[in-house]
Design an enzyme around this catalytic site. Structure first.
Site, PDB file in Angstrom:
ATOM      1  N   LYS A  28      20.456  60.098  14.967  1.00 26.04           N
ATOM      2  CA  LYS A  28      21.756  60.033  14.281  1.00 26.04           C
ATOM      3  C   LYS A  28      21.977  58.654  13.655  1.00 26.04           C
ATOM      4  O   LYS A  28      22.384  58.554  12.491  1.00 26.04           O
ATOM      5  CB  LYS A  28      22.875  60.369  15.279  1.00 26.04           C
ATOM      6  CG  LYS A  28      24.276  60.358  14.699  1.00 26.04           C
ATOM      7  CD  LYS A  28      25.211  61.262  15.468  1.00 26.04           C
ATOM      8  CE  LYS A  28      25.587  60.736  16.830  1.00 26.04           C
ATOM      9  NZ  LYS A  28      26.509  59.578  16.786  1.00 26.04           N
ATOM     10  N   ARG A  33      22.169  55.503   8.500  1.00 33.14           N
ATOM     11  CA  ARG A  33      21.728  54.293   7.784  1.00 33.14           C
ATOM     12  C   ARG A  33      20.825  54.632   6.606  1.00 33.14           C
ATOM     13  O   ARG A  33      20.837  53.937   5.579  1.00 33.14           O
ATOM     14  CB  ARG A  33      21.033  53.347   8.768  1.00 33.14           C
ATOM     15  CG  ARG A  33      22.032  52.681   9.737  1.00 33.14           C
ATOM     16  CD  ARG A  33      21.318  52.114  10.947  1.00 33.14           C
ATOM     17  NE  ARG A  33      22.187  51.317  11.815  1.00 33.14           N
ATOM     18  CZ  ARG A  33      23.056  51.818  12.700  1.00 33.14           C
ATOM     19  NH1 ARG A  33      23.200  53.139  12.833  1.00 33.14           N
ATOM     20  NH2 ARG A  33      23.791  51.014  13.460  1.00 33.14           N
ATOM     21  N   ASP A 327      25.118  55.566  25.039  1.00 32.05           N
ATOM     22  CA  ASP A 327      25.510  56.962  24.806  1.00 32.05           C
ATOM     23  C   ASP A 327      24.988  57.902  25.888  1.00 32.05           C
ATOM     24  O   ASP A 327      25.316  59.092  25.880  1.00 32.05           O
ATOM     25  CB  ASP A 327      24.992  57.430  23.440  1.00 32.05           C
ATOM     26  CG  ASP A 327      25.733  56.733  22.292  1.00 32.05           C
ATOM     27  OD1 ASP A 327      26.891  56.314  22.491  1.00 32.05           O
ATOM     28  OD2 ASP A 327      25.150  56.623  21.203  1.00 32.05           O
ATOM     29  N   LYS A 354      34.704  55.435  23.208  1.00 35.46           N
ATOM     30  CA  LYS A 354      33.783  56.284  22.442  1.00 35.46           C
ATOM     31  C   LYS A 354      34.566  57.505  21.919  1.00 35.46           C
ATOM     32  O   LYS A 354      35.781  57.477  21.852  1.00 35.46           O
ATOM     33  CB  LYS A 354      32.599  56.689  23.323  1.00 35.46           C
ATOM     34  CG  LYS A 354      31.733  55.512  23.747  1.00 35.46           C
ATOM     35  CD  LYS A 354      31.018  54.923  22.563  1.00 35.46           C
ATOM     36  CE  LYS A 354      30.181  53.724  22.920  1.00 35.46           C
ATOM     37  NZ  LYS A 354      29.656  53.036  21.762  1.00 35.46           N
TER      38      LYS A 354
HETATM   39  C1  S3P Z   1      25.864  53.471  17.062  1.00 34.87           C
HETATM   40  C2  S3P Z   1      26.310  52.479  17.881  1.00 34.87           C
HETATM   41  C3  S3P Z   1      26.955  52.720  19.183  1.00 34.87           C
HETATM   42  C4  S3P Z   1      26.753  54.164  19.660  1.00 34.87           C
HETATM   43  C5  S3P Z   1      26.938  55.165  18.561  1.00 34.87           C
HETATM   44  C6  S3P Z   1      25.964  54.896  17.438  1.00 34.87           C
HETATM   45  C7  S3P Z   1      25.237  53.098  15.778  1.00 34.87           C
HETATM   46  O1  S3P Z   1      28.336  52.492  19.044  1.00 34.87           O
HETATM   47  O2  S3P Z   1      27.628  54.462  20.722  1.00 34.87           O
HETATM   48  O3  S3P Z   1      26.755  56.481  19.026  1.00 34.87           O
HETATM   49  O4  S3P Z   1      24.578  53.966  15.156  1.00 34.87           O
HETATM   50  O5  S3P Z   1      25.371  51.930  15.386  1.00 34.87           O
HETATM   51  P1  S3P Z   1      28.994  51.019  19.222  1.00 34.87           P
HETATM   52  O6  S3P Z   1      28.572  50.188  18.085  1.00 34.87           O
HETATM   53  O7  S3P Z   1      30.474  51.262  19.243  1.00 34.87           O
HETATM   54  O8  S3P Z   1      28.472  50.540  20.547  1.00 34.87           O
END
Ligand code: S3P
Length: 450
Positions: A28, A33, A327, A354
């Site tokens: 994901k 990105r 996660d 979250k």
């Molecule tokens: C992510 C960063 C994390 C993660 C999210 C995906 C990302 O969040 O929990 O599912 O793709 O940069 P945080 O930046 O809030 O830690």
């Protein structure tokens, strides 16, 4: 309530041994990105293995709204015809990022240094989440932001016409915040510096370098110092998205707690900033092996083999590992219920912001299913009941959170009685083939339609 129309309750009955090959979807984080940086390059970026979950599809729509051409060729193959750094057009309409914190925060970053305005919204879960952590540093570039109280969506950003590069120490361990600042820095002349005290997932840094940006990373006493030179011309790329370790976590953990199981989960990205869960499971005594270790597209990859593991022990999960498995705590807490002894998880305050408050959501559901959980602001612990000791039998709320819903579905596979969730629809945000994939392995998942 469901973000996706009518809620669909789901029940997981005790599973037969889980066996076979689980081909989980694309990562994901890397999928978001790929679309965003593809939109910033000049020319055609080709993406294979894109995760076609709702979160990523919302990001694809947003990139179109900002003027990039996004083409779905089918089967996970996509093209993005980018508009170049600073080339975004002002969207005609509100940008709806659905359930996705990553989507909205990264897109806010990338538009913040262009002279355009955009209004962002999301579902009931996203509209409760804190955005000031992103808008605070974006304002340093000269961006104006107006949102609801508490820095929540819906929110309008007016991008800076004359952005100045910034130096920013990220106050919470967050790859989304780090990435938003770096993406804003793309269109600021000069050097944008982001410092993180704890390393978080580094896909943005790797991918910016891959697209030809000048970016350096140094480990110093102050932390990880990332320096990006603004206004590069990004070159379109061919990207093969590796499979998502955060999705792999579900079939892996299900196999560990379901008697007789032996599951192969091939082609999983094992970037060290993401692989903390697997190290933790192995520390607990899980029969989890890495086969065929290799490198693909600059990321370490392996096939994971997970077998039923009746001798797992509760452990203290090292807090310095938190960012690399942030996660995965919900599904880890399910595995911990089937281990012997207490699992203690500390340094995990971020779980409270979250898609749901994940400590609260899991603690309520685990307790309802007969498991003892203790919690504080930034820690929680689970008392393991052993491989055959989890009663189950309850219905849990999923709080519009895909990982909460999937974690309780995993729990039902090894528990004595079925485990239900009030709404399984959020699963489609990150793992749209979850039911079919788990069903093919031997899980008994039933939609409880009236
Ligand atoms: C992510 C960063 C994390 C993660 C999210 C995906 C990302 O969040 O929990 O599912 O793709 O940069 P945080 O930046 O809030 O830690």
């Amino acid at each position: 309530m469901s973000a996706h129309g009518t809620p669909i309750p789901m029940t997981s009955h005790r599973a037969k041994p889980l066996t076979g090959v689980a081909e989980v979807p694309g990562d994901k984080s890397i999928s978001h990105r790929s679309l965003i940086l593809g939109a910033m390059a000049v020319g055609e970026t080709k993406i294979s293995g894109l995760l076609e979950g709702e979160d990523v599809l919302d990001t694809a729509k947003a990139m179109q709204a900002f003027g990039a051409e996004v083409v779905n060729h089918g089967g996970g193959n996509w093209s993005v015809f980018g508009v170049g750094v600073g080339g975004f057009a002002e969207p005609e309409n509100v940008i709806d990022c659905g359930n996705s914190g990553t989507g909205v925060r990264l897109i806010m970053g990338v538009m913040a240094t262009s002279p355009i305005a955009a209004t962002f919204t999301g579902d009931a879960s996203l509209n409760k989440r804190p955005m000031a952590r992103v808008t605070d540093p974006l304002e340093l570039f000269g961006t104006k932001t107006v949102g609801r109280s508490g820095g929540r969506l819906p929110m309008t950003l007016v991008g800076s016409a004359e952005p100045t590069p910034v130096r920013y120490v990220v106050p919470v361990p967050s790859a989304q915040v780090k990435s938003a600042v770096l993406l804003a820095g793309l269109n600021a002349p000069g050097k944008t510096v982001v410092i993180e005290k704890e390393a978080t997932r580094d896909h943005s840094e790797r991918m910016l370098a891959g697209f030809g940006a000048e970016i350096t990373v140094e480990d110093t006493e102050e932390g990880r110092v990332i320096t990006l030179t603004g206004r590069p011309e990004l070159k379109p790329q061919v990207i093969a998205v590796p499979r998502d370790p955060s999705s792999a976590a579900f079939p892996v953990c299900a196999a560990l707690i379901t008697p007789g199981s032996d599951v192969l989960v091939p082609g999983i990205g094992l970037n060290p900033t993401r692989a903390g869960l697997f190290a933790t499971l192995r520390d607990m005594g899980a029969d989890l092996t890495y086969e065929n270790e290799r490198e693909e597209g600059g990321e370490p990859v392996a096939d994971l083999r997970a077998k039923f593991s009746p001798n797992m022990k509760g452990i203290d999960v090292p807090p310095e590992r938190a960012a690399s498995m942030i996660d995965e705590y919900p599904v880890l807490s399910v595995v911990a219920s089937f281990a012997t002894g207490k699992t203690m998880m500390t340094g995990v305050k971020e779980l409270r912001v979250k898609e749901s408050d994940r400590i609260d959501a899991m603690a309520r559901g685990l307790r309802a299913n007969g498991v003892t959980v203790d919690e504080g602001d930034d820690w929680w612990s689970v008392e393991g009941l052993g491989p055959e000791g989890v009663p189950g039998g309850a219905t849990c709320e999923s709080y519009l959170d895909h990982r909460i819903a999937m974690s309780f579905m995993v729990m039902g596979m090894g528990a004595q009685r079925p485990v239900s969730v009030d709404d399984g629809t959020p699963i489609a945000t990150s793992f749209p083939i979850f039911e079919r994939l788990m069903g093919d392995l031997g899980a008994q998942l039933v939609r409880d339609t009236a």
